[in-house]
Design an enzyme around this catalytic site. Structure first.
Site, mmCIF file in Angstrom:
data_model
loop_
_atom_site.group_PDB
_atom_site.id
_atom_site.type_symbol
_atom_site.label_atom_id
_atom_site.label_comp_id
_atom_site.label_asym_id
_atom_site.label_seq_id
_atom_site.Cartn_x
_atom_site.Cartn_y
_atom_site.Cartn_z
ATOM 1 N N HIS A 91 0.838 -1.186 0.000
ATOM 2 C CA HIS A 91 0.000 0.000 0.000
ATOM 3 C C HIS A 91 0.880 1.245 0.000
ATOM 4 O O HIS A 91 2.064 1.197 0.370
ATOM 5 C CB HIS A 91 -0.909 0.014 1.224
ATOM 6 C CG HIS A 91 -2.027 -0.965 1.154
ATOM 7 N ND1 HIS A 91 -3.100 -0.960 2.033
ATOM 8 C CD2 HIS A 91 -2.269 -2.004 0.295
ATOM 9 C CE1 HIS A 91 -3.936 -1.932 1.728
ATOM 10 N NE2 HIS A 91 -3.454 -2.584 0.685
ATOM 11 N N GLU A 93 1.053 3.796 1.959
ATOM 12 C CA GLU A 93 1.630 4.153 3.253
ATOM 13 C C GLU A 93 2.829 3.270 3.604
ATOM 14 O O GLU A 93 3.846 3.761 4.109
ATOM 15 C CB GLU A 93 0.577 4.010 4.362
ATOM 16 C CG GLU A 93 -0.661 4.860 4.150
ATOM 17 C CD GLU A 93 -1.803 4.095 3.503
ATOM 18 O OE1 GLU A 93 -2.945 4.224 3.991
ATOM 19 O OE2 GLU A 93 -1.543 3.372 2.524
ATOM 20 N N CYS A 121 -5.830 1.741 6.230
ATOM 21 C CA CYS A 121 -6.471 0.494 6.633
ATOM 22 C C CYS A 121 -5.828 0.004 7.930
ATOM 23 O O CYS A 121 -4.891 0.613 8.460
ATOM 24 C CB CYS A 121 -6.330 -0.553 5.535
ATOM 25 S SG CYS A 121 -4.629 -1.119 5.299
ATOM 26 N N CYS A 124 -1.959 -0.692 7.576
ATOM 27 C CA CYS A 124 -1.139 0.515 7.501
ATOM 28 C C CYS A 124 -1.146 1.270 8.822
ATOM 29 O O CYS A 124 -0.124 1.812 9.246
ATOM 30 C CB CYS A 124 -1.629 1.405 6.363
ATOM 31 S SG CYS A 124 -1.401 0.671 4.731
#
Length: 212
Positions: A91, A93, A121, A124
């Protein structure tokens, strides 16, 4: 905007204490200016994160971008790359945090601020807690998977040994529209593909059954 407030200083209101009163009012001005500068910085860095999200879109990924900032300098940046990297953890992040760790040569990212276009999420958010960043700033909320207050609040959970400050909704409309436009385009692509497949099938039927 009037940055000072009218305060009844009582016995402090006269004589040599005027200098103290003036200093108190100046402190209020300085605090207001600092807060305004922080807001402007948040928007500037969010715009930067949105440009990173475009890289994800160009690669066929969901357009989410993230930038990690320390002392007003970029130490990490990332965008969604899960599909291309065959990596469920890739992701935006996580990519930014990895770069940040390499940049400072430490897995603890104390005082760093992470800007991301979509609410983090659970995965993360957990990584942010472990990294000890000071604050996360996100744009669009995510009611389905958001772990910064929408679905749950991992970042400020009282049971965690570190709480991360949250600034929500910075350029939220722009970030939401960036995501919505991507999904509209992807739906139109799928629809066009289905229509093309139907047209091809119809053509095959006609060729197999020509009119005499």
């Amino acid at each position: 905007m009037n940055c000072t407030r009218d305060i009844d200083y009582g016995p402090w209101a006269g004589g040599a204490n005027k200098g103290i009163m003036a200093r108190i009012k100046m402190t209020e001005v300085e605090v207001a200016v600092t807060e305004l500068a922080e807001i402007n910085d948040d928007e500037r860095w969010m715009q930067y994160a949105m440009t990173l999200a475009l890289k994800a879109q160009e690669e066929g990924e969901v357009p989410v971008g993230a930038v990690l900032v320390l002392d007003n300098q970029v130490i990490g940046e990332g965008w969604n790359r899960s599909i291309g990297h065959h990596d469920p953890t890739a992701h935006a992040e996580i990519m930014a945090l990895r770069q940040g760790g390499s940049a400072v040569q430490n897995y603890r990212l104390l005082d760093a601020i992470l800007y991301v276009t979509l609410e983090p999420c659970v995965m993360c958010a957990g990584a942010m807690v472990h990294s000890r960043i000071r604050r996360v700033v996100y744009g669009a909320a995510d009611a389905k998977t958001g772990a910064a207050g929408s679905l749950m609040d991992v970042l400020r959970h009282p049971g965690m040994n570190h709480q991360v400050e949250i600034t929500a909704g910075v350029l939220a409309d722009a970030c939401s529209e960036q995501l919505s436009a991507f999904f509209r385009f992807r739906r139109s692509q799928k629809k066009a593909l289905r229509l093309a497949e139907r047209a091809a099938q119809a053509g095959d039927i006609i060729s197999d059954n020509p009119k005499e």
